[in-house]
Design an enzyme around this catalytic site. Structure first.
Site, PDB file in Angstrom:
ATOM      1  N   TYR A 441       4.922   1.054   1.468  1.00  0.00           N
ATOM      2  CA  TYR A 441       3.582   0.954   1.948  1.00  0.00           C
ATOM      3  C   TYR A 441       2.801   1.737   1.222  1.00  0.00           C
ATOM      4  O   TYR A 441       3.231   2.204   0.045  1.00  0.00           O
ATOM      5  CB  TYR A 441       3.599   1.494   3.362  1.00  0.00           C
ATOM      6  CG  TYR A 441       4.108   2.890   3.712  1.00  0.00           C
ATOM      7  CD1 TYR A 441       4.309   3.821   2.829  1.00  0.00           C
ATOM      8  CD2 TYR A 441       3.992   3.235   5.075  1.00  0.00           C
ATOM      9  CE1 TYR A 441       4.835   5.057   3.358  1.00  0.00           C
ATOM     10  CE2 TYR A 441       4.707   4.535   5.588  1.00  0.00           C
ATOM     11  CZ  TYR A 441       5.117   5.464   4.697  1.00  0.00           C
ATOM     12  OH  TYR A 441       5.446   6.513   5.273  1.00  0.00           O
ATOM     13  N   GLU A 442       1.511   1.907   1.244  1.00  0.00           N
ATOM     14  CA  GLU A 442       0.363   2.292   0.224  1.00  0.00           C
ATOM     15  C   GLU A 442       0.652   1.836  -1.077  1.00  0.00           C
ATOM     16  O   GLU A 442       0.283   2.510  -2.046  1.00  0.00           O
ATOM     17  CB  GLU A 442       0.441   4.040   0.065  1.00  0.00           C
ATOM     18  CG  GLU A 442       0.883   4.785   1.307  1.00  0.00           C
ATOM     19  CD  GLU A 442      -0.652   4.643   2.161  1.00  0.00           C
ATOM     20  OE1 GLU A 442      -1.311   4.116   1.512  1.00  0.00           O
ATOM     21  OE2 GLU A 442      -0.396   4.918   3.408  1.00  0.00           O
ATOM     22  N   GLY A 443       1.018   0.407  -1.009  1.00  0.00           N
ATOM     23  CA  GLY A 443       1.014  -0.418  -2.370  1.00  0.00           C
ATOM     24  C   GLY A 443       2.488  -0.361  -2.856  1.00  0.00           C
ATOM     25  O   GLY A 443       3.112   1.099  -3.060  1.00  0.00           O
TER      26      GLY A 443
END
Length: 594
Positions: A441-443
Site C-alpha cells: 500500500y501507499e504505492g
C-alpha cells in the site's frame, strides 16, 4: 506472546551521536523549543506504552480482527478502544501537529522514533492514529483557515480520526480514471458520490467522528490526474459551534479479509451524495494529497523497520535458548544435551542480516526525517530547497527499499525458529503476515521504483543523484575512522553513477528500459544508501569507548562483507536492460485451457 523492548540506546545514538539533533534544533529558530531532555522523556514514555499496552493486544487483535457488524458498524478488537483512549489522552496523535491548532509541534526526527515503536509493538493499531496524522498534515498544508479551525484540534487530541480515500475498484495506481463525482451546491458544499476501496480506518469505534479526505472529480474537470480535486467529508457533519450534527450520507459497505493487519479495519466506503467541502483549489487534489502521501510513504518504511525489529528481538532470544546440535568450534554447554543455536554460524547469518537491516533502516529514516524537517522549518530558502530535492529523491527508497528488506529480515528471523516459526503460538508468522502489506500500500514498491528512476532520476537527467553522490563522497573522504566502509561506500557510489549514466543513455532507444530496470536500480541505490548510513554510524562511534560503539564497527564489517556485495548483482541486472523480459511474444503468457 512476543517480547519487545524499545532499542532506546540505538535510537539515542542515531539521534544524538550521528545526526547531532540538539545542535540542529538549536540552530533553527523554528525548532529551538525542542530540547533533548524532553525528547528523552518522550521516548521513555512511548517505550512503556508500546511494551505494556500495545504489545499485549497485538496477537489477540490479530486473532479477533476488526468486525463488520452490518448497518455500517465496525468494531475493533478487545482492548483497542481502551488502548486508543490512553494513546490519545497522552497526546501522541498531535505530537507533530501545528501548535497554533492544538498540536505539540515536534519535528519528524522525534516522531519517526515514536512511530517506529508503535509499529513494532502493534502494526494494526499503529495505522489508526497514523492515518489521522497524515490527514492533519494535508489539512494543515492545503486546507482553508475555517477547515483548520474546524478539524485540526479535534483530530490532534484524538477525538476525531482521519482517512485518505483514493483507491476505487477500477483505479489504484492510475488515479486519473477515478469515477467519484463532486457536484457543487449553492452553499459552497459539494455532493460526493462514489465508492472507495482499501480505506484504512474508514469505519471503527475508536473516535466520535471520522474525517475522510476524498479524491473526486467536479463536472467538466480535465481528463486524467489533472482533473482531480480533494474534499473533506466528515462522517458526522459539524455544527457551527463545533458540536456534531447529523450523520452524513456515507457508509462502510464491507471490510476486507486480509493476510495480515487484521485488527485494522480496511473498508469499502460508499459515498451517496455525502456533503463535502473542497480542500485547496479545484483540480489540485492530487498534489494536496501527496503532501500526506509523501509522509505516509516514509512512515511505511518505519512499519517495515518495526516488523524487522520485533522479529529480530524474538529470534535472538530464541537462538540463545534453543539447544540443537553442537558448536563447530568447541563444546559450549557440556551439562546440556546440545548447545544453543546462537553458536551456529548460519543462525548468526540470519540474525545479523536482520540486525544490519534494522540499524541501517533506522539511520536512513532519520536522515530522511532530518531533511523533511529542514524543508519544513528552515528559514534559509536555499537549504530548504536542497532538503526538498533530497526528500524527493529518497522518499521512494525510504518506502520501497526499507520494506523490501524488512520482509526479508522477518523471514530470516522466522527461519531461526525452524518449524516453530511456522506455528502460531510463537508469533513469528504474524509478524511476516503483517509486514507484507507495507510493500503494497501507499504505492506498491514497483511503483516507488518507477518514481525513483523515472521521475527523480531520468526527468532531471540525474541531477538529484549527482548532488547526493557528491555529498556522500565528501563525507567519506573526510572520515577520521579507519574502516573498510570508506572504500566500500566510494565503490558503491561509483556503481550508482555508472548505472545512472547507463540507464540515461539507453532510455532514448529502449522505451521499456525504465520500467524493466527500475526495481533493480532501486535496490542497488538502496544498498548505497545503507552503506552511507553505516559510514555515518562508524564515524559517530569512532574514538568512543565501550562495547556498544565497538559493535557498530563490527556490524559495519558484516555489512561490507556479507550484504553490500548484493549491489553488484543488481547492477548486472540493470546493465542487462529490459530486453530479456520484453523479447517474449504475448502468447507465451497464455494460460493453458482446461
Amino acid at each position: 506472546m512476543a517480547v519487545y523492548n524499545a532499542p532506546l540506546n540505538d535510537m539515542r545514538f542515531i539521534l544524538t551521536d550521528v545526526f547531532k539533533a540538539h545542535e540542529f534544533w538549536q540552530n533553527n529558530e523554528n525548532l529551538a523549543h525542542v530540547d533533548m531532555e524532553t525528547v528523552d522523556m518522550i521516548l521513555e514514555e512511548m517505550a512503556k506504552l508500546t511494551k505494556n499496552v500495545l504489545l499485549p493486544i497485538n496477537r489477540s487483535g490479530d486473532e479477533e480482527g476488526a468486525t463488520f457488524q452490518g448497518d455500517g458498524v465496525v468494531t475493533t478488537p478487545t482492548g483497542f478502544k481502551e488502548a486508543y483512549k490512553q494513546y490519545a489522552e497522552s497526546g501522541w496523535v498531535g505530537l507533530s501537529g501545528n501548535a497554533e491548532y492544538g498540536g505539540q509541534g515536534f519535528p519528524k526526527m522525534v516522531t519517526m522514533l515514536t512511530e517506529e515503536m508503535v509499529f513494532t509493538a502493534n502494526q494494526s493499531f499503529a495505522l489508526y492514529p497514523n492515518l489521522t496524522v497524515g490527514a492533519t498534515l494535508c489539512l494543515n498544508a492545503a486546507g482553508s483557515e475555517e477547515q483548520k479551525q474546524t478539524y485540526l484540534e479535534k483530530m490532534y487530541n484524538g477525538d476525531w480520526a482521519g482517512t485518505m480515500c483514493l483507491t476505487e475498484p477500477h483505479a489504484g495506481t492510475d488515479l486519473g480514471i477515478i469515477k467519484t463525482k463532486a457536484i457543487p451546491n449553492d452553499d459552497g458544499s459539494y455532493d460526493i458520490s462514489g465508492t472507495k476501496i482499501f480505506i484504512t480506518g474508514g469505519e471503527h469505534d475508536l473516535t466520535d467522528n471520522i474525517i475522510h479526505l476524498v479524491l473526486a472529480k467536479t463536472p467538466n474537470a480535465p481528463e486524467g490526474s489533472k482533473g482531480i480535486s480533494l474534499f473533506v467529508v466528515p462522517k458526522f457533519l459539524v455544527n457551527e459551534d463545533g458540536s456534531l450534527g447529523e450523520r452524513n450520507t456515507l457508509a462502510v459497505g464491507s471490510i476486507e479479509h486480509k493476510m495480515g493487519i487484521k485488527a485494522s479495519a480496511t473498508c469499502v466506503m460508499n459515498f451517496d451524495s455525502a456533503k463535502g467541502w473542497m480542500v485547496g483549489a479545484e483540480n489540485t487534489g492530487l498534489s494536496s494529497m501527496f503532501i500526506m502521501m509523501n509522509y505516509e510513504r516514509v512512515t511505511m518504511g518505519l512499519q517495515g523497520l518495526g516488523g524487522a525489529e520485533l522479529a529480530y528481538q524474538n529470534a535472538a532470544l530464541y537462538a540463545n535458548d534453543r539447544g540443537q546440535g553442537r558448536s563447530d568450534t568447541q563444546l559450549q554447554s557440556p551439562e546440556k544435551p546440545a548447545d544453543a543455536i546462537i553458536h551456529h554460524a548460519d543462525v548468526r547469518r540470519m540474525l545479523l542480516n536482520a540486525k544490519t537491516n534494522t540499524e541501517a533502516s533506522r539511520c536512513f529514516a532519520m536522515y530522511v526525517a532530518k531533511n523533511l524537517d529542514e524543508e519544513k522549518f528552515s528559514t534559509d530558502p536555499e537549504a530548504a530547497q536542497a532538503a526538498a530535492a533530497r526528500v524527493a529523491l529518497l522518499t521512494p527508497v525510504a518506502k520501497a527499499f526499507l520494506t523490501d528488506k524488512a520482509l526479508e529480515a522477518t523471514i530470516d528471523c522466522q527461519q531461526v525458529f525452524g518449524g516453530h516459526g511456522y506455528i502460531r503460538e510463537w508469533g513469528m508468522e504474524q509478524i511476516v503476515r503483517d509486514t507484507r502489506i507495507a510493500q503494497i500500500y501507499e504505492g506498491t514498491n514497483g511503483i516507488q521504483a518507477l518514481d525513483l528512476l523515472g521521475r527523480k532520476v531520468a526527468k532531471n537527467n540525474g541531477k538529484y543523484v549527482t548532488n547526493f553522490l557528491g555529498e556522500i563522497r565528501e563525507f567519506v573522504n573526510n572520515m577520521q575512522a579507519d574502516h573498510g566502509i570508506k572504500q566500500a561506500t566510494l565503490d558503491a557510489a561509483d556503481t550508482i553513477e555508472t548505472l545512472t549514466q547507463t540507464v540515461l543513455a539507453n532510455i532514448g532507444e529502449r522505451k521499456n528500459e525504465i520500467n524493466g530496470c527500475a526495481v533493480d536500480y532501486m535496490h542497488a541505490f538502496g544498498y548505497l544508501c545503507y552503506s552511507y548510513m553505516f559510514a555515518l554510524m562508524v564515524e559517530a562511534a569512532n574514538g568512543k569507548e565501550g562495547e556498544f560503539y565497538t559493535n557498530k564497527a563490527k556490524l559495519a564489517d558484516y555489512f561490507v562483507g556479507r550484504v553490500l556485495p548484493r549491489i553488484d548483482a543488481h547492477a548486472q541486472m540493470v546493465q542487462a536492460g529490459s530486453d530479456p523480459m520484453m523479447n517474449f511474444d504475448l502468447n507465451y503468457f497464455d494460460v493453458p485451457a482446461s
